[in-house]
Design a protein around this motif. Structure first.
Motif, PDB file in Angstrom:
ATOM      1  N   GLY A 128      18.767  11.813   4.895  1.00  6.68           N
ATOM      2  CA  GLY A 128      17.392  11.788   3.947  1.00  6.68           C
ATOM      3  C   GLY A 128      17.763  11.646   2.282  1.00  6.68           C
ATOM      4  N   PHE A 129      16.826  11.431   1.722  1.00  4.27           N
ATOM      5  CA  PHE A 129      17.219  11.191   0.199  1.00  4.27           C
ATOM      6  C   PHE A 129      16.338  12.029  -0.710  1.00  4.27           C
ATOM      7  CE2 PHE A 129      18.519   7.365   2.331  1.00  4.27           C
ATOM      8  CZ  PHE A 129      19.812   7.033   1.949  1.00  4.27           C
ATOM      9  N   GLY A 130      15.503  13.025  -0.199  1.00  9.78           N
ATOM     10  CA  GLY A 130      14.693  13.767  -0.981  1.00  9.78           C
ATOM     11  C   GLY A 130      13.905  13.273  -2.046  1.00  9.78           C
ATOM     12  N   ALA A 131      13.508  11.665  -1.767  1.00 10.55           N
ATOM     13  CA  ALA A 131      12.964  10.951  -2.698  1.00 10.55           C
ATOM     14  C   ALA A 131      11.430  11.142  -2.811  1.00 10.55           C
ATOM     15  CB  ALA A 131      12.690   9.368  -1.974  1.00 10.55           C
ATOM     16  N   SER A 132      10.745  11.183  -3.938  1.00 10.31           N
ATOM     17  CA  SER A 132       9.468  11.415  -4.079  1.00 10.31           C
ATOM     18  C   SER A 132       8.682  10.185  -3.491  1.00 10.31           C
ATOM     19  CB  SER A 132       9.097  11.329  -5.632  1.00 10.31           C
ATOM     20  OG  SER A 132       9.417  10.117  -6.235  1.00 10.31           O
ATOM     21  N   ILE A 133       7.319  10.544  -3.429  1.00 10.88           N
ATOM     22  CA  ILE A 133       6.481   9.336  -2.924  1.00 10.88           C
ATOM     23  C   ILE A 133       6.598   8.054  -3.553  1.00 10.88           C
ATOM     24  CG2 ILE A 133       3.970   8.427  -2.614  1.00 10.88           C
ATOM     25  CD1 ILE A 133       3.441  11.556  -1.881  1.00 10.88           C
ATOM     26  N   THR A 134       6.658   8.064  -4.901  1.00  8.99           N
ATOM     27  CA  THR A 134       6.974   6.768  -5.777  1.00  8.99           C
ATOM     28  C   THR A 134       8.538   6.214  -5.502  1.00  8.99           C
ATOM     29  OG1 THR A 134       5.566   7.840  -7.503  1.00  8.99           O
ATOM     30  CG2 THR A 134       7.174   5.823  -8.155  1.00  8.99           C
ATOM     31  N   LYS A 135       9.544   7.117  -5.493  1.00 10.13           N
ATOM     32  CA  LYS A 135      10.579   6.485  -5.431  1.00 10.13           C
ATOM     33  C   LYS A 135      10.896   6.028  -3.981  1.00 10.13           C
ATOM     34  CE  LYS A 135      14.995   5.650  -5.953  1.00 10.13           C
ATOM     35  NZ  LYS A 135      16.199   7.130  -6.009  1.00 10.13           N
ATOM     36  N   SER A 136      10.465   6.485  -2.759  1.00 12.23           N
ATOM     37  CA  SER A 136      10.337   6.084  -1.908  1.00 12.23           C
ATOM     38  C   SER A 136       9.775   4.626  -1.685  1.00 12.23           C
ATOM     39  CB  SER A 136       9.971   6.887  -0.553  1.00 12.23           C
ATOM     40  OG  SER A 136       8.554   7.130  -0.818  1.00 12.23           O
ATOM     41  N   GLY A 137       8.779   4.603  -2.300  1.00 11.83           N
ATOM     42  CA  GLY A 137       7.959   3.235  -2.461  1.00 11.83           C
ATOM     43  C   GLY A 137       8.701   2.156  -2.951  1.00 11.83           C
ATOM     44  N   VAL A 138       9.604   2.674  -4.041  1.00 12.23           N
ATOM     45  CA  VAL A 138      10.631   1.712  -4.677  1.00 12.23           C
ATOM     46  C   VAL A 138      11.775   1.271  -3.618  1.00 12.23           C
ATOM     47  CG1 VAL A 138      12.201   1.581  -6.569  1.00 12.23           C
ATOM     48  CG2 VAL A 138      10.165   2.365  -7.158  1.00 12.23           C
ATOM     49  N   GLY A 180       0.801  -1.357   0.098  1.00 13.39           N
ATOM     50  CA  GLY A 180       0.206  -0.034  -0.082  1.00 13.39           C
ATOM     51  C   GLY A 180       0.965   1.209  -0.096  1.00 13.39           C
ATOM     52  N   ILE A 181       1.989   1.325   0.768  1.00 19.89           N
ATOM     53  CA  ILE A 181       2.817   2.366   0.683  1.00 19.89           C
ATOM     54  C   ILE A 181       3.625   2.583  -0.406  1.00 19.89           C
ATOM     55  CG2 ILE A 181       5.028   3.115   2.078  1.00 19.89           C
ATOM     56  CD1 ILE A 181       3.808   1.995   4.559  1.00 19.89           C
ATOM     57  N   VAL A 182       3.923   1.371  -1.147  1.00 27.26           N
ATOM     58  CA  VAL A 182       4.663   1.489  -2.350  1.00 27.26           C
ATOM     59  C   VAL A 182       3.597   2.064  -3.690  1.00 27.26           C
ATOM     60  CG1 VAL A 182       5.719   0.105  -4.228  1.00 27.26           C
ATOM     61  CG2 VAL A 182       6.087  -0.567  -1.683  1.00 27.26           C
ATOM     62  N   LEU A 183       2.306   1.444  -3.587  1.00 27.03           N
ATOM     63  CA  LEU A 183       1.539   1.667  -4.787  1.00 27.03           C
ATOM     64  C   LEU A 183       0.601   3.074  -4.530  1.00 27.03           C
ATOM     65  CD1 LEU A 183       0.032  -1.824  -5.080  1.00 27.03           C
ATOM     66  CD2 LEU A 183       1.725  -0.748  -6.497  1.00 27.03           C
ATOM     67  N   ALA A 184       0.856   3.606  -3.342  1.00 29.50           N
ATOM     68  CA  ALA A 184      -0.116   4.866  -3.355  1.00 29.50           C
ATOM     69  C   ALA A 184       0.342   6.091  -4.039  1.00 29.50           C
ATOM     70  CB  ALA A 184      -0.073   5.335  -1.623  1.00 29.50           C
ATOM     71  N   GLY A 185       1.519   6.341  -4.082  1.00 32.02           N
ATOM     72  CA  GLY A 185       2.076   7.314  -4.935  1.00 32.02           C
ATOM     73  C   GLY A 185       1.874   7.277  -6.565  1.00 32.02           C
ATOM     74  N   PRO A 186       2.179   5.919  -7.140  1.00 32.00           N
ATOM     75  CA  PRO A 186       2.003   5.833  -8.385  1.00 32.00           C
ATOM     76  C   PRO A 186       0.338   6.102  -8.687  1.00 32.00           C
ATOM     77  CG  PRO A 186       3.622   4.304  -7.766  1.00 32.00           C
ATOM     78  CD  PRO A 186       3.041   4.980  -6.541  1.00 32.00           C
ATOM     79  N   ILE A 187      -0.438   5.309  -7.963  1.00 33.94           N
ATOM     80  CA  ILE A 187      -1.731   5.426  -8.225  1.00 33.94           C
ATOM     81  C   ILE A 187      -2.548   7.010  -8.387  1.00 33.94           C
ATOM     82  CG2 ILE A 187      -4.248   4.839  -7.271  1.00 33.94           C
ATOM     83  CD1 ILE A 187      -3.061   2.067  -6.058  1.00 33.94           C
ATOM     84  N   VAL A 188      -1.955   7.572  -7.305  1.00 31.20           N
ATOM     85  CA  VAL A 188      -2.349   9.153  -7.055  1.00 31.20           C
ATOM     86  C   VAL A 188      -1.846   9.788  -8.221  1.00 31.20           C
ATOM     87  CG1 VAL A 188      -2.233  11.105  -5.886  1.00 31.20           C
ATOM     88  CG2 VAL A 188      -2.810   8.918  -4.494  1.00 31.20           C
ATOM     89  N   SER A 189      -0.594   9.566  -8.715  1.00 32.46           N
ATOM     90  CA  SER A 189      -0.018  10.318  -9.838  1.00 32.46           C
ATOM     91  C   SER A 189      -0.602   9.982 -11.244  1.00 32.46           C
ATOM     92  CB  SER A 189       1.484  10.056  -9.785  1.00 32.46           C
ATOM     93  OG  SER A 189       2.056  10.528  -8.690  1.00 32.46           O
ATOM     94  N   ALA A 190      -0.993   8.608 -11.460  1.00 36.31           N
ATOM     95  CA  ALA A 190      -1.647   8.358 -12.629  1.00 36.31           C
ATOM     96  C   ALA A 190      -3.229   8.638 -12.614  1.00 36.31           C
ATOM     97  CB  ALA A 190      -1.488   6.783 -12.654  1.00 36.31           C
ATOM     98  N   LEU A 191      -3.700   8.361 -11.660  1.00 33.16           N
ATOM     99  CA  LEU A 191      -5.129   8.492 -11.481  1.00 33.16           C
ATOM    100  C   LEU A 191      -5.441   9.622 -10.483  1.00 33.16           C
ATOM    101  CD1 LEU A 191      -5.791   4.734 -11.270  1.00 33.16           C
ATOM    102  CD2 LEU A 191      -6.179   6.115 -13.406  1.00 33.16           C
TER     103      LEU A 191
END
Length: 496
Positions: free
Chosen positions: A302-312, A154-165
């Motif tokens: 920290g790494f300044g990661a996006s929601i998607t990158k942190s999920g990866v 859920g943590i991994v997929l949340a970013g891509p889902i919100v970004s794409a949809l």
């Protein structure tokens, strides 16, 4: 003819398992999909940061109340029937959440979703009733792992889902899975013949709900209100007092919601203690590791990661949990669930120490998340197997429900304490200092290590004898251990 009958039974178990896995997976996704995107939901619903946290808190409270009740109803009225009802509640709540345009409607939707918390203990009960005994440990272990896998995914997929949809699809996607699982359960899963006559003791249900609400609201709001505030202290005192009354009433009840004698079995209370400590670490890590990874490197960490990158970067955790879940049952049969739990907790401790002391390079994060996947996967699956083996068949649902509840309480406590530690000191930019995360990860490592220590006191569960008939449980004592012997699962405790 024998071969064809065996094949038919095997196919039926496989279909049942797929249905259970889809339902439990959807429930697990709903636990965590909203966590990384709360700011997005806050903006969309035009509410404050403090108020939007009730999207999580309402779900947590509802699930904590209904999980043991629905599990008990499954033991009494039929596990398949209650599994379908729990899925319907999840579906209704998901539909309402997907359509919600205001915070109150979203909170109501999350409360309805919480009724679906019963899918986990019901799934364990269905497996115990319907599967060949030699397949129960593997199936229970994989379903248990799916709850952690789903939470991680859920943590991994949340970013891509919100970004794409958009954020509404955080509920539409689980809704599709839930609908399929509900239809599959209604038409493909057999109803168990093992039920326990009785009724719900509503007085004890109200008392259980009252102390759970008081405790969980206190620990959830403590970072905001302050641990020393009158509100938090008052709620904790109320939780303790009502909890004591609840135990006394349950112990004297002719028809208890939760049998205190069952809770006093050494295998049960020691595993519940391990679950509490394990919950402290796992759910706090899910909540705060993404924040750590998303912290701008200008803060000095920290790494300044996006929601998607942190999920990866967290993805190895879910992958290894899944892989471990596939073999955890076999490992439990060969080495015993107790040893699997201890080893898993020690691996998890090592992973959290890496996060605390070596978190400047990306490869260190990938290593740590992979190890947490292995350790948490082993520990998660073994605890469920111990609980299922330790109680009579007719108490599987309520015992598993309470174990899940205690793990949730640990998660709430861990997240609240972690929040207090991380935010104790902040930089001029408002971001936490690095030492806050370091100390927090060290605390989580200590909790998982204590989980391993608690595991030492769990009575050992013997391995399946080759060719043994394990269809019905028999109780016997062997140096205070749980053992499997021909003719049944031996559930022993020196206090019995």
């Amino acid at each position: 003819m024998t071969t064809s009958i065996t094949t038919a039974k095997r196919a039926s178990h496989q279909v049942t398992f797929v249905v259970l896995a889809v339902g439990v997976g959807a429930y697990a996704l709903l636990q965590s999909l909203v966590t990384p995107v709360l700011p997005t939901i806050q903006a969309a619903l035009h509410t404050s940061q403090a108020n939007v946290t009730w999207v999580l808190t309402a779900y947590l409270l509802s699930a904590s109340i209904f999980t043991p009740i629905v599990g008990r109803l499954g033991d009494m009225r039929g596990k398949k029937k209650m599994f379908v009802i729990a899925l319907i509640a999840l579906a209704v709540g998901s539909l309402l959440a997907a359509l919600a345009t205001t915070l109150p409607i979203m909170i109501v939707a999350r409360v309805i979703q919480g009724v679906g918390g019963g899918v986990l203990p019901l799934a364990f009960g269905i497996i115990r009733d319907e599967f060949p005994s030699e397949r129960v440990p593997g199936a229970v272990g994989l379903i248990a792992s799916l709850t952690a896998i789903g939470a991680g995914l859920g943590i991994v997929l949340a970013g891509p889902i919100v970004s794409a949809l958009n954020y509404h699809w955080l509920f539409w996607i689980p809704l599709i899975m839930i609908a399929l699982a509900a239809l599959g359960a209604a038409f493909l899963v057999p109803e168990s013949e093992n039920t326990t006559p009785g009724r719900i003791n509503w007085l004890t249900a109200v008392l259980l709900s009252a102390w759970l609400v008081a405790l969980l609201v206190a620990v959830s709001e403590a970072p905001t209100w302050g641990w020393g505030s009158v509100s938090v202290i008052g709620l904790i005192v109320a939780a303790v007092v009502i909890g004591v009354v609840w135990v006394l009433v349950e112990a004297r009840s002719a028809n208890p919601l939760i049998d205190m004698k069952m809770m006093a079995i050494r295998a049960v209370w020691t595993t519940n203690l391990a679950a509490l400590l394990f919950g402290v670490a796992m759910y706090a890590l899910f909540a705060f590791l993404p924040e750590f990874l998303q912290t701008p490197s200008a803060a000095g960490y920290g790494f300044g990661a996006s929601i998607t990158k942190s999920g990866v970067m967290i993805l190895p955790q879910a992958v290894f949990m899944f892989l471990v879940g596939l073999v955890a049952g076999r490992l439990a049969q060969r080495f015993g669930s107790k040893l699997v739990l201890i080893v898993g907790a020690l691996i998890g401790t090592a992973a959290l120490l890496i996060l605390a002391l070596a978190h400047t390079q990306e490869w260190e994060i990938y290593l740590a998340t992979a190890l947490t996947g292995v350790g948490f996967g082993l520990a998660f699956s073994s605890m469920s197997n111990i609980i299922v083996a330790a109680v009579p068949r007719e108490q599987t649902g309520v015992a598993s429900g309470m174990n899940a509840n205690i793990r949730t309480i640990g998660g709430s406590l861990g997240a609240a304490v972690m929040a207090s530690i991380v935010t104790a000191k902040v930089l001029p930019t408002g971001l936490p200092v690095e030492s806050g995360y370091t100390n927090g990860f060290l605390l989580l490592a200590a909790a998982v290590f204590l989980c391993a220590v608690a595991g030492v006191f769990i009575p050992a569960i013997g391995r399946h004898p080759v060719g043994g008939n394990l269809e019905e449980p028999e109780v016997a004592l062997r140096h205070g251990e749980l053992a499997l012997v021909p003719g049944g699962t031996v559930v022993g405790d020196e206090s019995e």
